[in-house]
Design a protein around this motif. Structure first.
Motif, PDB file in Angstrom:
ATOM      1  N   THR A  12       0.820  -1.209   0.000  1.00 18.39           N
ATOM      2  CA  THR A  12       0.000   0.000   0.000  1.00 18.39           C
ATOM      3  C   THR A  12       0.853   1.258   0.000  1.00 18.39           C
ATOM      4  O   THR A  12       0.318   2.351   0.029  1.00 18.39           O
ATOM      5  CB  THR A  12      -0.904   0.020   1.255  1.00 18.39           C
ATOM      6  OG1 THR A  12      -0.085  -0.033   2.418  1.00 18.39           O
ATOM      7  CG2 THR A  12      -1.884  -1.127   1.233  1.00 18.39           C
ATOM      8  N   ASN A  13       2.173   1.097  -0.021  1.00 18.26           N
ATOM      9  CA  ASN A  13       3.058   2.256   0.054  1.00 18.26           C
ATOM     10  C   ASN A  13       3.583   2.630  -1.333  1.00 18.26           C
ATOM     11  O   ASN A  13       4.768   2.583  -1.596  1.00 18.26           O
ATOM     12  CB  ASN A  13       4.208   2.003   1.028  1.00 18.26           C
ATOM     13  CG  ASN A  13       4.969   0.729   0.712  1.00 18.26           C
ATOM     14  OD1 ASN A  13       4.616   0.007  -0.202  1.00 18.26           O
ATOM     15  ND2 ASN A  13       6.010   0.471   1.462  1.00 18.26           N
ATOM     16  N   THR A  14       2.680   3.030  -2.214  1.00 21.06           N
ATOM     17  CA  THR A  14       3.085   3.399  -3.573  1.00 21.06           C
ATOM     18  C   THR A  14       3.877   4.697  -3.577  1.00 21.06           C
ATOM     19  O   THR A  14       4.732   4.891  -4.435  1.00 21.06           O
ATOM     20  CB  THR A  14       1.862   3.542  -4.490  1.00 21.06           C
ATOM     21  OG1 THR A  14       0.968   4.495  -3.921  1.00 21.06           O
ATOM     22  CG2 THR A  14       1.150   2.209  -4.679  1.00 21.06           C
ATOM     23  N   ARG A  15       3.614   5.562  -2.620  1.00 19.43           N
ATOM     24  CA  ARG A  15       4.370   6.815  -2.541  1.00 19.43           C
ATOM     25  C   ARG A  15       5.842   6.513  -2.279  1.00 19.43           C
ATOM     26  O   ARG A  15       6.729   7.087  -2.908  1.00 19.43           O
ATOM     27  CB  ARG A  15       3.803   7.704  -1.435  1.00 19.43           C
ATOM     28  CG  ARG A  15       4.507   9.029  -1.307  1.00 19.43           C
ATOM     29  CD  ARG A  15       3.839   9.902  -0.227  1.00 19.43           C
ATOM     30  NE  ARG A  15       4.431  11.209  -0.170  1.00 19.43           N
ATOM     31  CZ  ARG A  15       5.545  11.510   0.485  1.00 19.43           C
ATOM     32  NH1 ARG A  15       6.198  10.560   1.121  1.00 19.43           N
ATOM     33  NH2 ARG A  15       6.012  12.736   0.508  1.00 19.43           N
ATOM     34  N   ASP A  16       6.107   5.603  -1.346  1.00 16.76           N
ATOM     35  CA  ASP A  16       7.492   5.211  -1.058  1.00 16.76           C
ATOM     36  C   ASP A  16       8.151   4.606  -2.286  1.00 16.76           C
ATOM     37  O   ASP A  16       9.325   4.852  -2.562  1.00 16.76           O
ATOM     38  CB  ASP A  16       7.545   4.213   0.108  1.00 16.76           C
ATOM     39  CG  ASP A  16       7.150   4.842   1.429  1.00 16.76           C
ATOM     40  OD1 ASP A  16       7.231   6.092   1.537  1.00 16.76           O
ATOM     41  OD2 ASP A  16       6.770   4.097   2.349  1.00 16.76           O
ATOM     42  N   THR A  17       7.398   3.839  -3.027  1.00 17.76           N
ATOM     43  CA  THR A  17       7.929   3.212  -4.231  1.00 17.76           C
ATOM     44  C   THR A  17       8.294   4.262  -5.268  1.00 17.76           C
ATOM     45  O   THR A  17       9.373   4.208  -5.875  1.00 17.76           O
ATOM     46  CB  THR A  17       6.899   2.239  -4.825  1.00 17.76           C
ATOM     47  OG1 THR A  17       6.556   1.282  -3.834  1.00 17.76           O
ATOM     48  CG2 THR A  17       7.460   1.537  -6.038  1.00 17.76           C
ATOM     49  N   LYS A  18       7.419   5.236  -5.447  1.00 20.33           N
ATOM     50  CA  LYS A  18       7.704   6.297  -6.410  1.00 20.33           C
ATOM     51  C   LYS A  18       8.951   7.077  -5.998  1.00 20.33           C
ATOM     52  O   LYS A  18       9.791   7.419  -6.840  1.00 20.33           O
ATOM     53  CB  LYS A  18       6.512   7.237  -6.535  1.00 20.33           C
ATOM     54  CG  LYS A  18       5.331   6.620  -7.250  1.00 20.33           C
ATOM     55  CD  LYS A  18       4.156   7.578  -7.315  1.00 20.33           C
ATOM     56  CE  LYS A  18       2.947   6.920  -7.965  1.00 20.33           C
ATOM     57  NZ  LYS A  18       1.789   7.822  -8.004  1.00 20.33           N
ATOM     58  N   LEU A  19       9.079   7.355  -4.709  1.00 19.57           N
ATOM     59  CA  LEU A  19      10.262   8.067  -4.220  1.00 19.57           C
ATOM     60  C   LEU A  19      11.529   7.243  -4.446  1.00 19.57           C
ATOM     61  O   LEU A  19      12.565   7.777  -4.839  1.00 19.57           O
ATOM     62  CB  LEU A  19      10.106   8.399  -2.733  1.00 19.57           C
ATOM     63  CG  LEU A  19       9.046   9.438  -2.379  1.00 19.57           C
ATOM     64  CD1 LEU A  19       8.910   9.572  -0.869  1.00 19.57           C
ATOM     65  CD2 LEU A  19       9.389  10.778  -3.002  1.00 19.57           C
ATOM     66  N   LYS A  20      11.419   5.952  -4.212  1.00 18.62           N
ATOM     67  CA  LYS A  20      12.579   5.084  -4.411  1.00 18.62           C
ATOM     68  C   LYS A  20      12.953   5.030  -5.890  1.00 18.62           C
ATOM     69  O   LYS A  20      14.138   5.069  -6.234  1.00 18.62           O
ATOM     70  CB  LYS A  20      12.287   3.675  -3.871  1.00 18.62           C
ATOM     71  CG  LYS A  20      13.446   2.731  -3.953  1.00 18.62           C
ATOM     72  CD  LYS A  20      14.592   3.184  -3.077  1.00 18.62           C
ATOM     73  CE  LYS A  20      15.728   2.186  -3.132  1.00 18.62           C
ATOM     74  NZ  LYS A  20      16.895   2.604  -2.402  1.00 18.62           N
TER      75      LYS A  20
ATOM     76  N   ASN B 235      12.397   7.306  -8.129  1.00 20.62           N
ATOM     77  CA  ASN B 235      13.010   8.587  -8.464  1.00 20.62           C
ATOM     78  C   ASN B 235      14.458   8.660  -7.979  1.00 20.62           C
ATOM     79  O   ASN B 235      15.332   9.174  -8.678  1.00 20.62           O
ATOM     80  CB  ASN B 235      12.195   9.748  -7.881  1.00 20.62           C
ATOM     81  CG  ASN B 235      10.893   9.966  -8.615  1.00 20.62           C
ATOM     82  OD1 ASN B 235      10.771   9.587  -9.781  1.00 20.62           O
ATOM     83  ND2 ASN B 235       9.914  10.552  -7.944  1.00 20.62           N
TER      84      ASN B 235
END
Length: 96
Positions: free
Chosen positions: A71-79, A81
């Motif tokens: 559920t942590n898609t934001r963390d994935t996007k940051l990673k 990037n």
């Protein structure tokens, strides 16, 4: 005269004991230095293993997040990037 000879023999015995102790301690010191070097090498290997495992874990976390299982898609996007920035830096270094 007898006292002088006894003192000389006593001194020779003490000197012999001292030399014997010195040789023993010298050998023991060499063994300990070698052990220390071996342990330091093992520590470096273990530290590298830990770093490799952390990287593998991070990659697995990203893969699981991309897969949609997390559920942590934001963390994935940051990673992602961050990884893109690192790749860009590598490309720039290779071009120089």
């Amino acid at each position: 005269m007898s006292n002088i000879l006894e003192a000389i023999h006593s001194l020779e015995d003490k000197l012999q004991t001292l030399l014997s102790n010195y040789e023993f301690l010298k050998k023991e010191n060499e063994i300990l230095l070698q052990s220390t070097t071996n342990f330091q090498h093992k520590i470096l290997e273990q530290q590298q293993f830990i770093v490799d495992q952390k990287r593998a874990f991070d990659v697995l976390k990203v893969a699981k997040a991309i897969d949609g299982s997390g559920t942590n898609t934001r963390d994935t996007k940051l990673k992602i990037n961050t990884l893109i920035r690192e790749i860009d830096k590598c490309i720039i270094q290779l071009q120089d």
